[in-house]
Design a protein around this motif. Sequence first.
Motif, mmCIF file in Angstrom:
data_model
loop_
_atom_site.group_PDB
_atom_site.id
_atom_site.type_symbol
_atom_site.label_atom_id
_atom_site.label_comp_id
_atom_site.label_asym_id
_atom_site.label_seq_id
_atom_site.Cartn_x
_atom_site.Cartn_y
_atom_site.Cartn_z
ATOM 1 N N SER A 55 0.776 -1.359 0.063
ATOM 2 C CA SER A 55 -0.054 -0.078 -0.042
ATOM 3 C C SER A 55 0.817 1.398 0.109
ATOM 4 C CB SER A 55 -1.038 -0.141 1.355
ATOM 5 O OG SER A 55 -1.783 -1.043 1.147
ATOM 6 N N VAL A 56 1.973 1.123 0.713
ATOM 7 C CA VAL A 56 2.748 2.399 0.487
ATOM 8 C C VAL A 56 3.270 3.211 -0.567
ATOM 9 C CG1 VAL A 56 5.441 3.230 1.097
ATOM 10 C CG2 VAL A 56 3.784 2.042 3.141
ATOM 11 N N PRO A 57 3.381 2.206 -1.701
ATOM 12 C CA PRO A 57 3.828 3.028 -3.076
ATOM 13 C C PRO A 57 2.423 4.120 -3.685
ATOM 14 C CG PRO A 57 4.327 0.704 -3.369
ATOM 15 C CD PRO A 57 3.751 0.950 -1.926
ATOM 16 N N PHE A 58 1.487 3.660 -3.399
ATOM 17 C CA PHE A 58 0.279 4.439 -4.063
ATOM 18 C C PHE A 58 0.064 5.620 -3.167
ATOM 19 C CE2 PHE A 58 -4.080 5.916 -2.954
ATOM 20 C CZ PHE A 58 -4.486 6.262 -4.364
ATOM 21 N N VAL A 59 0.208 5.562 -1.499
ATOM 22 C CA VAL A 59 0.047 6.677 -0.601
ATOM 23 C C VAL A 59 1.400 7.489 -0.928
ATOM 24 C CG1 VAL A 59 0.222 7.328 1.703
ATOM 25 C CG2 VAL A 59 -1.191 5.371 0.820
ATOM 26 N N ALA A 60 2.728 6.890 -0.936
ATOM 27 C CA ALA A 60 3.766 7.807 -1.108
ATOM 28 C C ALA A 60 3.648 8.761 -2.435
ATOM 29 C CB ALA A 60 5.130 6.896 -0.917
ATOM 30 N N LEU A 61 3.563 7.939 -3.481
ATOM 31 C CA LEU A 61 3.426 8.692 -4.871
ATOM 32 C C LEU A 61 2.176 9.936 -4.705
ATOM 33 C CD1 LEU A 61 3.867 5.791 -7.420
ATOM 34 C CD2 LEU A 61 5.734 7.610 -6.601
ATOM 35 N N THR A 62 1.161 9.588 -4.310
ATOM 36 C CA THR A 62 0.151 10.189 -4.208
ATOM 37 C C THR A 62 0.711 11.615 -3.493
ATOM 38 O OG1 THR A 62 -1.558 8.628 -4.435
ATOM 39 C CG2 THR A 62 -2.265 10.574 -3.556
ATOM 40 N N LEU A 63 1.080 11.557 -2.291
ATOM 41 C CA LEU A 63 1.564 12.515 -1.210
ATOM 42 C C LEU A 63 2.839 13.266 -1.869
ATOM 43 C CD1 LEU A 63 1.180 10.910 2.279
ATOM 44 C CD2 LEU A 63 -0.301 12.508 1.267
ATOM 45 N N TYR A 64 3.381 12.581 -2.716
ATOM 46 C CA TYR A 64 4.619 13.335 -3.163
ATOM 47 C C TYR A 64 4.092 14.287 -4.256
ATOM 48 C CZ TYR A 64 8.390 14.500 -6.434
ATOM 49 O OH TYR A 64 9.622 15.280 -6.903
ATOM 50 N N ALA A 65 3.140 13.722 -5.146
ATOM 51 C CA ALA A 65 2.340 14.757 -5.975
ATOM 52 C C ALA A 65 1.923 16.165 -5.289
ATOM 53 C CB ALA A 65 1.344 13.812 -6.853
ATOM 54 N N GLY A 66 1.461 15.875 -4.171
ATOM 55 C CA GLY A 66 0.750 16.848 -3.405
ATOM 56 C C GLY A 66 1.886 17.939 -3.042
ATOM 57 N N LEU A 67 3.016 17.479 -2.488
ATOM 58 C CA LEU A 67 4.094 18.041 -2.263
ATOM 59 C C LEU A 67 4.668 18.788 -3.398
ATOM 60 C CD1 LEU A 67 5.846 15.459 0.306
ATOM 61 C CD2 LEU A 67 4.773 17.651 0.885
ATOM 62 N N SER A 68 4.842 18.434 -4.324
ATOM 63 C CA SER A 68 5.322 18.924 -5.400
ATOM 64 C C SER A 68 4.504 20.169 -5.766
ATOM 65 C CB SER A 68 5.415 18.203 -6.540
ATOM 66 O OG SER A 68 4.338 17.744 -7.264
ATOM 67 N N GLN A 69 3.362 20.207 -5.567
ATOM 68 C CA GLN A 69 2.498 21.619 -5.880
ATOM 69 C C GLN A 69 2.494 22.555 -5.057
ATOM 70 O OE1 GLN A 69 1.136 21.560 -8.999
ATOM 71 N NE2 GLN A 69 2.182 19.652 -9.065
ATOM 72 N N ILE A 70 3.254 22.331 -3.666
ATOM 73 C CA ILE A 70 3.356 23.391 -2.657
ATOM 74 C C ILE A 70 4.339 24.545 -3.050
ATOM 75 C CG2 ILE A 70 3.823 24.171 -0.249
ATOM 76 C CD1 ILE A 70 3.026 21.076 0.315
ATOM 77 N N PRO A 71 4.064 25.741 -3.446
ATOM 78 C CA PRO A 71 4.876 26.699 -3.770
ATOM 79 C C PRO A 71 6.439 26.878 -2.973
ATOM 80 C CG PRO A 71 2.743 27.838 -3.866
ATOM 81 C CD PRO A 71 2.825 26.342 -2.987
ATOM 82 N N ARG A 72 7.159 27.132 -3.488
ATOM 83 C CA ARG A 72 8.490 26.986 -2.619
ATOM 84 C C ARG A 72 8.655 28.393 -2.056
ATOM 85 N NH1 ARG A 72 9.664 22.447 -1.447
ATOM 86 N NH2 ARG A 72 11.717 23.396 -0.545
ATOM 87 N N ALA A 73 7.897 29.480 -2.361
ATOM 88 C CA ALA A 73 7.984 30.576 -1.659
ATOM 89 C C ALA A 73 7.493 30.825 -0.384
ATOM 90 C CB ALA A 73 7.092 31.663 -2.572
ATOM 91 N N TYR A 74 6.703 29.809 0.080
ATOM 92 C CA TYR A 74 6.151 29.607 1.314
ATOM 93 C C TYR A 74 7.281 29.239 2.411
ATOM 94 C CZ TYR A 74 1.329 30.361 -0.261
ATOM 95 O OH TYR A 74 -0.047 30.660 -0.689
ATOM 96 N N TYR A 75 8.126 28.152 2.054
ATOM 97 C CA TYR A 75 9.271 27.749 2.843
ATOM 98 C C TYR A 75 9.957 28.825 2.905
ATOM 99 C CZ TYR A 75 6.795 23.351 2.294
ATOM 100 O OH TYR A 75 5.958 22.092 2.277
ATOM 101 N N GLU A 76 10.499 29.452 1.813
ATOM 102 C CA GLU A 76 11.541 30.520 1.881
ATOM 103 C C GLU A 76 11.086 31.694 2.687
ATOM 104 O OE1 GLU A 76 11.828 31.829 -2.084
ATOM 105 O OE2 GLU A 76 12.781 30.041 -2.889
ATOM 106 N N ALA A 77 9.735 32.078 2.916
ATOM 107 C CA ALA A 77 9.292 32.985 3.756
ATOM 108 C C ALA A 77 9.477 32.841 5.058
ATOM 109 C CB ALA A 77 7.930 33.367 3.569
ATOM 110 N N ALA A 78 9.109 31.423 5.333
ATOM 111 C CA ALA A 78 9.037 30.700 6.568
ATOM 112 C C ALA A 78 10.685 30.886 7.154
ATOM 113 C CB ALA A 78 8.468 29.281 6.680
ATOM 114 N N ALA A 79 11.573 30.310 6.469
ATOM 115 C CA ALA A 79 12.978 30.354 6.818
ATOM 116 C C ALA A 79 13.432 31.798 7.231
ATOM 117 C CB ALA A 79 13.827 29.885 5.791
ATOM 118 N N ILE A 80 12.962 32.699 6.298
ATOM 119 C CA ILE A 80 13.357 34.031 6.778
ATOM 120 C C ILE A 80 12.828 34.735 8.007
ATOM 121 C CG2 ILE A 80 12.947 36.673 6.031
ATOM 122 C CD1 ILE A 80 12.883 35.604 3.106
ATOM 123 N N ASP A 81 11.683 33.879 8.325
ATOM 124 C CA ASP A 81 10.974 34.416 9.760
ATOM 125 C C ASP A 81 11.766 33.381 10.822
ATOM 126 O OD1 ASP A 81 9.586 36.120 8.698
ATOM 127 O OD2 ASP A 81 7.655 34.681 8.381
#
Length: 298
Positions: free
Chosen positions: A173-199
């Motif tokens: 079961s892990v392959p389906f869950v891992a690939l699905t969640l990775y697809a979601g992770l790839s859609q998160i804008p990197r700008a959010y993480y950069e702003a959080a790192a600055i803070d």
Amino acid sequence: MTVSFRRRPARGGPGVPYLLLAPAAALFALILGYPLVKLLILSFQDFGLRALFTGTAEWVGLANYRDLASSEFFPALLRTVLFCGALVAGTLGIGLGVALLMGRLGKRMRGAVTFVLITAWAVPNVAATLIWQWLFQPLYGVVNWALGAGQHDWLATPLSAFGIVWLLVVWQSVPFVALTLYAGLSQIPRAYYEAAAIDGAGPLASFRAITLPFLRPILLLVTILSVIWDFNVFNQLWILTRGGPQGGTTTLSVLSFTEAFSSNAYGRGAAIAVVSVVLLMGLTAYYVRRLVRAGEEL
């Protein structure tokens, strides 16, 4: 100067979407709806070997459902709920970890991991279970040989047997869950993480404040699917344990099968299956409502 935009009316009227969905709905009703109706009717009948030969069965009302109280139904229900919870927790936890790891890998290594995951996911259920049976075979199994465990029987106790089946189901079961969640992770804008790192936010704070909120709808979706799949696990349990030892790994799916095809009490087996469907429908409705709310909050 202000510019106004007007939505163009849909062509063909409001009934067109329903017309387009009608073939899929009809096919769904034919493939799943008809068997479910027949299963419900069977659960109210005394359908056994005599009914198989005569083609007629006596209506017994709720007798099959009342008989569940005096059978192994409630112990099997408890095992099913606990086993399903352990499977869902393991699948989501490991799948999320693999997805996060894939996000930190290089392009080539990520491609290799994706290939391995898809290959593991593509292995048929029964074939994977037979391989697992050979790996943990007491006399000549690879696991005993690698661990130097002699002739240890991994399926001798219910807890150990559930552990082996847990490993197998989670691995599948892990392959389906891992690939699905990775697809979601790839859609998160990197700008959010950069702003959080600055803070000054660390990895854990960024994960809680950014990653989890964005992944919540996808996590709820894979949770729904995992609950449905893991609640109905049958092939792995039946091939490896057949509900043993001493009924210790008998879940609702195994109990329904044995009542119907081993005891020839098809009505009682159908009643167990109907109760399982109702429980799953309730759980699915709960998670779907949470999924809709999570989507509206984004």
